[in-house]
Motif scaffolding. Sequence first.
Motif, PDB file in Angstrom:
ATOM      1  N   MET A   1     -13.358   3.530 -17.640  1.00 41.58           N
ATOM      2  CA  MET A   1     -13.466   3.708 -16.192  1.00 41.58           C
ATOM      3  C   MET A   1     -12.071   3.894 -15.596  1.00 41.58           C
ATOM      4  N   PHE A   2     -11.918   4.949 -14.799  1.00 39.44           N
ATOM      5  CA  PHE A   2     -10.625   5.249 -14.191  1.00 39.44           C
ATOM      6  C   PHE A   2     -10.297   4.223 -13.111  1.00 39.44           C
ATOM      7  N   GLN A   3      -9.092   3.681 -13.167  1.00 42.03           N
ATOM      8  CA  GLN A   3      -8.629   2.741 -12.163  1.00 42.03           C
ATOM      9  C   GLN A   3      -7.310   3.248 -11.594  1.00 42.03           C
ATOM     10  N   ALA A   4      -7.341   3.670 -10.345  1.00 32.72           N
ATOM     11  CA  ALA A   4      -6.159   4.259  -9.719  1.00 32.72           C
ATOM     12  C   ALA A   4      -4.986   3.301  -9.698  1.00 32.72           C
ATOM     13  N   LYS A   5      -5.259   1.999  -9.621  1.00 35.84           N
ATOM     14  CA  LYS A   5      -4.169   1.027  -9.519  1.00 35.84           C
ATOM     15  C   LYS A   5      -3.278   1.042 -10.760  1.00 35.84           C
ATOM     16  N   ALA A   6      -3.779   1.575 -11.867  1.00 33.39           N
ATOM     17  CA  ALA A   6      -2.960   1.664 -13.076  1.00 33.39           C
ATOM     18  C   ALA A   6      -1.779   2.604 -12.867  1.00 33.39           C
ATOM     19  N   PHE A   7      -1.887   3.487 -11.860  1.00 31.67           N
ATOM     20  CA  PHE A   7      -0.834   4.464 -11.587  1.00 31.67           C
ATOM     21  C   PHE A   7      -0.011   4.079 -10.359  1.00 31.67           C
ATOM     22  N   ALA A   8      -0.006   2.786 -10.021  1.00 28.98           N
ATOM     23  CA  ALA A   8       0.801   2.303  -8.887  1.00 28.98           C
ATOM     24  C   ALA A   8       2.274   2.632  -9.115  1.00 28.98           C
ATOM     25  N   PRO A   9       3.001   3.026  -8.068  1.00 31.62           N
ATOM     26  CA  PRO A   9       2.607   3.073  -6.658  1.00 31.62           C
ATOM     27  C   PRO A   9       2.035   4.418  -6.215  1.00 31.62           C
ATOM     28  N   PHE A  10       1.494   5.188  -7.147  1.00 29.49           N
ATOM     29  CA  PHE A  10       0.971   6.516  -6.819  1.00 29.49           C
ATOM     30  C   PHE A  10      -0.542   6.575  -6.987  1.00 29.49           C
ATOM     31  N   GLU A  11      -1.212   5.534  -6.472  1.00 28.37           N
ATOM     32  CA  GLU A  11      -2.666   5.468  -6.587  1.00 28.37           C
ATOM     33  C   GLU A  11      -3.350   6.662  -5.924  1.00 28.37           C
ATOM     34  N   ASN A  12      -2.919   7.030  -4.725  1.00 26.17           N
ATOM     35  CA  ASN A  12      -3.556   8.134  -4.007  1.00 26.17           C
ATOM     36  C   ASN A  12      -3.346   9.463  -4.721  1.00 26.17           C
ATOM     37  N   LEU A  13      -2.160   9.645  -5.259  1.00 27.23           N
ATOM     38  CA  LEU A  13      -1.881  10.860  -6.017  1.00 27.23           C
ATOM     39  C   LEU A  13      -2.750  10.910  -7.273  1.00 27.23           C
ATOM     40  N   ALA A  14      -2.903   9.770  -7.922  1.00 26.66           N
ATOM     41  CA  ALA A  14      -3.745   9.708  -9.117  1.00 26.66           C
ATOM     42  C   ALA A  14      -5.189  10.048  -8.790  1.00 26.66           C
ATOM     43  N   ILE A  15      -5.693   9.566  -7.657  1.00 33.89           N
ATOM     44  CA  ILE A  15      -7.068   9.873  -7.258  1.00 33.89           C
ATOM     45  C   ILE A  15      -7.256  11.387  -7.112  1.00 33.89           C
ATOM     46  N   GLU A  16      -6.239  12.064  -6.603  1.00 39.84           N
ATOM     47  CA  GLU A  16      -6.317  13.518  -6.421  1.00 39.84           C
ATOM     48  C   GLU A  16      -6.161  14.285  -7.723  1.00 39.84           C
ATOM     49  N   LEU A  17      -5.292  13.793  -8.621  1.00 42.28           N
ATOM     50  CA  LEU A  17      -4.914  14.602  -9.775  1.00 42.28           C
ATOM     51  C   LEU A  17      -5.547  14.202 -11.100  1.00 42.28           C
ATOM     52  N   VAL A  18      -5.948  12.950 -11.263  1.00 43.41           N
ATOM     53  CA  VAL A  18      -6.542  12.531 -12.529  1.00 43.41           C
ATOM     54  C   VAL A  18      -7.755  13.372 -12.933  1.00 43.41           C
ATOM     55  N   PRO A  19      -8.609  13.805 -11.994  1.00 44.10           N
ATOM     56  CA  PRO A  19      -9.724  14.671 -12.409  1.00 44.10           C
ATOM     57  C   PRO A  19      -9.279  15.950 -13.101  1.00 44.10           C
TER      58      PRO A  19
END
Length: 214
Positions: A1-19
């Motif tokens: 399961m993808f967890q954006a917090k793993a990419f802190a402090p770029f959680e929002n960027l991860a939400i946009e780009l991880v897909p």
Amino acid sequence: MFQAKAFAPFENLAIELVPHSSEGDDGSHDLAHVLRVFKNAMRIQALEGGDARILAAAVLLHDCVAVEKNSPIRSRASALAAEKASAILAELGWDGNDIASVAHAIVAHSFSANVAPETLEAKILQDADRLDAIGMVGAGRCFYIGGRMSSALYDPFDPAGSYRELDDKRYVIDHFQTKLFKLADGFQTKAGRALAAARDERLRDFLAAFMDEI
């Protein structure tokens, strides 16, 4: 399961780009690999500086195009990824100069592309990605890819390649000599070189133990 917090402090960027981060079923270039490279990159950036946002985007998209290791277009994989990444970031409204910086870092990260990194962000991404190719994780990935390519583990009559030409497409452990042991000498940053030296030592210890067992 993808967890954006793993990419802190770029959680929002991860939400946009991880897909868009990875495609296909290659377990050596999956989201786990992207996360390891992200952690490596942030660790180096904390010491070396550079634009962390540009770097994070480049990390998240550096393998957004999947090309198998034995593909005839393997050397173009990073260029194809850079093209796709540029289109993704343009759709998200990124500035053209920032897109170009991300694209250059992606193109230059690849060993097979043989493109020199010209920016600090590109140097850090190259170091961060190559750190994942050495050490214990690197050994695991090497054997995984060998199995994926239907390679044998080693030549049973000359495992070290003392009396034959090394062939890492045929024998997995040949890849240690043909590529992996060469990577530590090519790191771009001081922080990257220090991390690489420790992982290179582990990799050499691993191969020594493997050779002892066989």
